[in-house]
Design an enzyme around this catalytic site. Sequence first.
Site, short mmCIF file in Angstrom:
data_model
loop_
_atom_site.label_atom_id
_atom_site.label_comp_id
_atom_site.label_asym_id
_atom_site.label_seq_id
_atom_site.Cartn_x
_atom_site.Cartn_y
_atom_site.Cartn_z
N ARG A 17 -14.55 22.14 131.34
CA ARG A 17 -15.21 21.67 130.08
C ARG A 17 -16.83 21.60 130.26
O ARG A 17 -17.60 22.09 129.41
CB ARG A 17 -14.75 20.40 129.62
CG ARG A 17 -13.15 20.39 129.25
CD ARG A 17 -12.78 18.83 128.64
NE ARG A 17 -12.95 17.84 129.51
CZ ARG A 17 -11.96 17.42 130.27
NH1 ARG A 17 -10.61 18.16 130.40
NH2 ARG A 17 -11.99 16.50 131.36
N LYS A 56 -21.72 11.25 114.80
CA LYS A 56 -20.91 11.81 113.79
C LYS A 56 -19.61 10.95 113.80
O LYS A 56 -19.34 10.65 114.85
CB LYS A 56 -20.69 13.41 114.25
CG LYS A 56 -19.56 13.89 113.45
CD LYS A 56 -19.06 15.08 114.07
CE LYS A 56 -17.66 15.14 114.45
NZ LYS A 56 -16.95 16.44 114.65
N GLU A 62 -19.14 12.52 107.68
CA GLU A 62 -18.32 13.52 107.64
C GLU A 62 -16.90 13.08 106.95
O GLU A 62 -15.70 12.87 107.64
CB GLU A 62 -18.03 14.27 109.05
CG GLU A 62 -17.01 15.53 108.92
CD GLU A 62 -16.65 15.89 110.08
OE1 GLU A 62 -17.10 15.68 111.19
OE2 GLU A 62 -16.19 17.27 110.11
N LYS A 70 -21.98 15.77 106.19
CA LYS A 70 -21.09 16.82 106.56
C LYS A 70 -19.80 16.91 105.91
O LYS A 70 -18.82 16.65 106.06
CB LYS A 70 -20.86 16.41 108.09
CG LYS A 70 -20.24 17.60 108.81
CD LYS A 70 -20.10 17.57 110.11
CE LYS A 70 -19.08 18.67 110.85
NZ LYS A 70 -19.73 18.98 112.35
#
Length: 348
Positions: free
Chosen positions: A46, A136, A186, A228
């Site tokens: 990752r 976010k 979002e 978003k």
Amino acid sequence: MNINDLNAVAEAMVAPGKGILAADESTSSIGKRFAIIGLENTEDNRRAYRQMLITSPGMGEYISGVIMYDETIHQNTTDGASFVKVLQNVGILPGIKVDQGTIEMSGSPKEKVTAGLEGLPERLAGYAALGAKFAKWRAVITIGSTELTTGSELSIPTDANLRQNARDLARYAKNCQDAGIVPMVEPEVLMDGNNTMERCREVTEKVLTAVFEELRAIDVVINGIILKPNMVIPGKESGEKKSPDEVADATLKVFNKTLPNELAGIAFLSGGQGDIEATENLNAINRRGTHPWRVSFSYGRALQSAAMQAWHGNAANIASAQKIFLHRAKMNALASLGKYTAEAEHSS
Ligand code: 13P
């Protein structure tokens, strides 16, 4: 950070010709992407993958900010530089996913709500100290299959689900602004179902209306957030095919009805659209003339999938994968200006 600073960061996130890289897949989500290329989901893989993306030479020309996951924001490159520092050095804003994933909604298990409000102010303070300028939170709204949505009792999404998701997004946004962090808000209406584009339009309108009601109800500063959203498109299983112009018309119809002019900007999610489809749709929206808000991208899959394929977990492929990533970033940057063309797509 005062309101003017929040607005300045929000505007920088959607600066002309720039957009956001969503590289904030949770450990389990990135595992699904790695499975496609047959790569083991280890911390080092990752780290190597995110290092490949964020060290792409010249990326700051098209990318204004990168959303990271909790693990990623604490990681360093092989040279020992923190990922946050690498981004800051090229003028890219570090961002952080602060929701803790979705869970079944009690009383309506086919629908989702988002976890992560508990302890959020403390976590935000920690991320701000690390250098995060924006955050976010993803809420997921499911459109029920056509059979289910014909009966009003069974209609999905339910009003209760829309309201809870809108309320939680507003609380998160308020917490972010209190911590001096710009919230990306979002509310994702999923494109997985067999619904028509018209049904997506109807649900998206309801969702955005509820979100702005709840944001206003607790005094979230609207010019200090980035929305978003999803585009208005037919469900994947619907068999409907819509052109970029049709998607642009349907999406802008909803936005013009529901979004306040003072909103700092819009950065779309790609939601499972193909890479070029997501670029073409964004371009069509921006070719519709000047909107009250800047309209850009915050793509995950549509920016990364070709680059991840090219990389394939092999250090020898880093330079070619970065080239492919940069090309997608540039194409979407052009689309954010309404200047994307097929010639540009095939130029390199
Ligand atoms: P996709 O563009 O792959 O939908 O990811 C964007 C994102 O950040 C979803 O939360």
